[in-house]
Design a protein around this motif. Structure first.
Motif, PDB file in Angstrom:
ATOM      1  N   ALA A 189      35.587  46.389  26.946  1.00  0.00           N
ATOM      2  CA  ALA A 189      35.620  45.136  26.197  1.00  0.00           C
ATOM      3  C   ALA A 189      37.003  44.864  25.624  1.00  0.00           C
ATOM      4  O   ALA A 189      37.463  43.715  25.604  1.00  0.00           O
ATOM      5  N   ALA A 190      37.659  45.907  25.173  1.00  0.00           N
ATOM      6  CA  ALA A 190      38.993  45.733  24.579  1.00  0.00           C
ATOM      7  C   ALA A 190      39.998  45.191  25.588  1.00  0.00           C
ATOM      8  O   ALA A 190      41.005  44.580  25.201  1.00  0.00           O
ATOM      9  N   GLN A 191      39.735  45.393  26.875  1.00  0.00           N
ATOM     10  CA  GLN A 191      40.634  44.877  27.902  1.00  0.00           C
ATOM     11  C   GLN A 191      40.359  43.413  28.229  1.00  0.00           C
ATOM     12  O   GLN A 191      41.292  42.649  28.513  1.00  0.00           O
ATOM     13  N   PRO A 238      41.138  40.059  24.975  1.00  0.00           N
ATOM     14  CA  PRO A 238      42.361  39.254  24.782  1.00  0.00           C
ATOM     15  C   PRO A 238      42.485  38.081  25.756  1.00  0.00           C
ATOM     16  O   PRO A 238      42.733  36.944  25.313  1.00  0.00           O
ATOM     17  N   PRO A 239      42.312  38.276  27.074  1.00  0.00           N
ATOM     18  CA  PRO A 239      42.381  37.091  27.934  1.00  0.00           C
ATOM     19  C   PRO A 239      41.241  36.107  27.691  1.00  0.00           C
ATOM     20  O   PRO A 239      41.429  34.892  27.807  1.00  0.00           O
ATOM     21  N   LEU A 240      40.056  36.608  27.322  1.00  0.00           N
ATOM     22  CA  LEU A 240      38.941  35.719  27.021  1.00  0.00           C
ATOM     23  C   LEU A 240      39.275  34.840  25.816  1.00  0.00           C
ATOM     24  O   LEU A 240      39.083  33.610  25.846  1.00  0.00           O
ATOM     25  N   THR A 250      32.557  44.081  33.427  1.00  0.00           N
ATOM     26  CA  THR A 250      33.821  43.910  32.717  1.00  0.00           C
ATOM     27  C   THR A 250      33.764  44.447  31.287  1.00  0.00           C
ATOM     28  O   THR A 250      34.818  44.628  30.663  1.00  0.00           O
ATOM     29  N   TYR A 251      32.540  44.705  30.762  1.00  0.00           N
ATOM     30  CA  TYR A 251      32.477  45.104  29.360  1.00  0.00           C
ATOM     31  C   TYR A 251      31.322  46.037  28.994  1.00  0.00           C
ATOM     32  O   TYR A 251      31.182  46.417  27.819  1.00  0.00           O
TER      33      TYR A 251
END
Length: 262
Positions: free
Chosen positions: A242-244, A247-249, A227-228
């Motif tokens: 990571a930029a995706q 925000p949800p994290l 994911t990152y």
């Protein structure tokens, strides 16, 4: 220093026990080249969670590699998943079963006890002290144990792991309302797959410190590294990925803080 620590102002402590990459010289001298690669590290989590400073959260991250001693295992070295394969307090092999020690050099019980006192205890002393400080300030606190793992590790599970794996020791380490608030927020996106108390139910830190009846609510998040970051050596951070996920994290963690403050 055996760890990196920063005290925050909100009722949230984020622990990162597997980000350490240092191995003490006296330990490394007995190890194989597989240990130098440190492939089972929770790479780049401090960078991924960089928004925690802005949130005002407390953070505690390990210096020492899990190959020296695993900070998320009980000091008695009991199996957290009875009947399933897992690595121990002082692992003797990697997730891919590569030996970590030269023949005849694996740590004996005396060496395990030495490492407990030298490397394991300082991290847990600081964790306990910060939980107590935050409890005194706020009355309730969230302990978020942050982890990551390669998305495919056949030794422990078949196929690909879900992207986000939440563990609450089968609802024993935190209130159901808190985990529901976090998971509900996670489900508001459709990019990342989610599991709750699946293959990962939380390690020693989640299970030992999570005491809802004492106002400490602990949850573990095991993220797929895909994911990152790149999952192959040299394990590079992927700022675009990571930029995706950030925000949800961050929104999930804010949901935890909002719940604990309510």
């Amino acid at each position: 220093m055996d760890y990196q620590f920063k005290a925050g102002s909100i009722p949230l402590l984020v622990s990162m026990p597997h980000v350490g990459t240092d191995i003490p010289d006296e330990v490394l001298a007995a190890m194989t080249p597989a240990a130098v690669d440190k492939q089972d590290t929770d790479w780049h989590l401090v960078r991924l969670y960089e928004f925690l400073d802005e949130m005002g959260a407390s953070t505690l991250s390990a210096r020492w590699s899990r190959y020296a001693i695993d900070l998320n295992r009980p000091p008695e070295n009991t199996n957290l998943y009875p009947g399933q394969d897992t690595t121990g307090l002082c692992p003797v092999d990697t997730f891919h079963r590569e030996p970590l020690y030269l023949e005849g050099r694996a740590p004996d019980q005396a060496e395990v006890q030495r490492r407990l006192q030298a490397y394991w205890k300082p991290y847990h002393d600081q964790l306990r002290a910060e939980l107590d400080r935050l409890l005194a300030l706020h009355g309730r606190v969230v302990l978020w144990d942050a982890h990551s793992i390669a998305s495919h590790v056949p030794r422990f599970f078949e196929g690909k792991l879900p992207d986000l794996n939440f563990g609450t020791a089968d609802d024993k380490s935190c209130a159901l309302g808190l985990s529901n608030a976090i998971v509900s927020r996670a489900l508001m996106q459709d990019r990342y797959s989610i599991a709750v108390n699946g293959r990962f139910k939380g390690g020693h830190i989640t299970r030992f410190y999570g005491r809802p009846d004492a106002n400490v609510h602990a949850i573990q998040l095991e993220m797929c590294q895909s994911t990152y970051m790149n999952e192959e050596a040299p394990y590079g951070y992927r700022a675009d990925l990571a930029a995706q996920v950030q925000p949800p994290l961050r929104a999930m963690m804010q949901a935890a803080v909002d719940w604990i403050r309510a």
